[in-house]
Design an enzyme around this catalytic site. Structure first.
Site, short mmCIF file in Angstrom:
data_model
loop_
_atom_site.label_atom_id
_atom_site.label_comp_id
_atom_site.label_asym_id
_atom_site.label_seq_id
_atom_site.Cartn_x
_atom_site.Cartn_y
_atom_site.Cartn_z
N THR A 117 0.81 -1.22 0.00
CA THR A 117 0.00 0.00 0.00
C THR A 117 0.85 1.27 0.00
O THR A 117 1.99 1.26 0.51
CB THR A 117 -0.88 0.02 1.26
OG1 THR A 117 -1.47 1.32 1.39
CG2 THR A 117 -0.09 -0.25 2.53
N TYR A 141 -1.70 0.07 9.85
CA TYR A 141 -1.97 -0.61 8.58
C TYR A 141 -0.71 -0.56 7.71
O TYR A 141 -0.19 -1.59 7.27
CB TYR A 141 -3.17 0.03 7.88
CG TYR A 141 -3.34 -0.42 6.45
CD1 TYR A 141 -3.46 -1.76 6.14
CD2 TYR A 141 -3.38 0.52 5.41
CE1 TYR A 141 -3.60 -2.18 4.82
CE2 TYR A 141 -3.53 0.12 4.10
CZ TYR A 141 -3.64 -1.23 3.81
OH TYR A 141 -3.76 -1.62 2.51
#
Ligand code: UDP
Length: 330
Positions: A117, A141
């Protein structure tokens, strides 16, 4: 020989399974259906319901399937939730991936493509962001995805496997036929929420932060269509099977849109008024994330088909209108 897709019933996973089937690959899917949807599965793809943290289950799958390459999507993906529940993210994204990787190595599978990501970069010093930019995640995350990348790096060297890590920017849109699309519970992503406000499913949306150092004070993101992401996975598998070395690639369009611009584009596409209310910043959000995807274009030959934000939102709007309550009729 098959391609095994872990997390193949989720948003990007299901679109990749669809693209693999359309391209004629033999596909098997593993998903625990915690966030994925049974209804998103393709009948052509064999399905194994289970968890990637369950070594015995994976061993059975690896025994039944002759896996040529793994594509791994099975992870939690919400920035805000990760700030509130960091240990759940470490468990699901890192610990379970470690178990899976160990079983993959034992089974002699040599290639893996996995989801990373833009959140690994944190607040970038320069945009567009290239793959060699410093990685300083601002939320658990991004931190767990970066830790996954490092685990693959060292394990690949030690065990003679190769991997591709794909750092997605903001995935959006839905398959052009409108049969599969984005369905999270709860939904936290901007475009689906804006479309829920357009359809009347919700009264309004909140704009999280209007004092960022950007042209209109709202966060800027690089939106990339989910079917273009799906194609990148197929190209990455081909690259690894063709002998390509382990690599990390950004996947984005190279254009940034502010939150206000997304709301405006959705008003244009839907022809509906969308009520947007200014609100506090959301924890863990960098101001601007825009990708340089030059490397994926040069090495993988990737070229996104969707470049206009209105077209991307249009595909999500078609999905939303046909499935206002998602896959399960919620
Ligand atoms: N956002 C917003 N209101 C919402 C949901 C998201 O203003 O109801 C903003 C969010 O703060 C971020 C951008 O929209 O700046 C994209 O957020 P999203 O959750 O879609 O993706 P992320 O960038 O977290 O991967």
């Amino acid at each position: 020989m098959s391609i095994l897709v872990l997390g193949g019933a989720g948003y990007i996973g299901s679109h990749t399974v669809c693209a693999l089937c359309e391209a004629g690959y033999d596909v098997a899917v593993v998903d625990n259906l915690v966030t994925g949807h049974r209804a998103s599965l393709r009948p052509q793809a064999r399905f194994y319901e289970g968890d990637i943290g369950d070594a015995a289950f994976l061993r059975q799958v690896f025994l039944k399937e002759k896996v040529e390459a793994v594509i791994h999507f099975a992870a939690f993906s919400q920035v805000g939730e990760s700030v509130k529940k960091p240990l759940a993210y470490y468990e699901n994204n890192l610990v379970k991936t470690r178990t899976m990787l160990e079983e993959m190595v034992k089974a002699g599978i040599k290639h893996i493509v996995f989801s990373s990501t833009a959140a690994v970069y944190g607040e970038p010093k320069e945009v567009p962001i290239t793959e060699d930019a410093p990685t300083q995640p601002e939320n658990p995350y991004g931190e767990t995805k970066l830790a996954m990348e490092r685990m693959f790096h060292w394990t690949a060297q030690a065990e003679g496997i190769t991997y591709v890590s794909l750092r997605y920017f903001n995935a959006c849109g839905a398959h052009a036929e409108g049969k599969i699309g984005e369905d999270h519970d709860p939904e936290t992503h901007l475009i689906p929420l804006v479309l829920e406000a357009a359809s009347g499913k919700r009264e309004k949306i909140s704009i999280f932060g209007t004092d960022y150092p950007t042209k209109d004070g709202t966060c800027i993101r690089d939106y990339i269509h989910v079917s273009d992401l799906a194609q990148a996975h197929i190209l990455a598998v081909k690259y690894l099977l063709g002998g390509g070395k382990s690599e990390v690639f950004n996947l984005g369009n190279g254009t940034g849109f502010s939150v206000r611009e997304i709301v405006e584009a959705a008003r244009e596409v839907t022809g509906r008024p969308i009520l947007a209310q200014e609100a506090e910043r959301r924890a863990g959000d960098p101001a601007v994330l825009i990708a340089s995807s030059q490397k994926a274009k040069e090495i993988l030959g990737w070229e996104p088909k969707y470049t206009k934000i209105q077209e991307m939102i249009q595909t999500a709007w078609v999905w939303h209108q046909h499935h206002p309550h998602g896959f399960d009729g919620r």
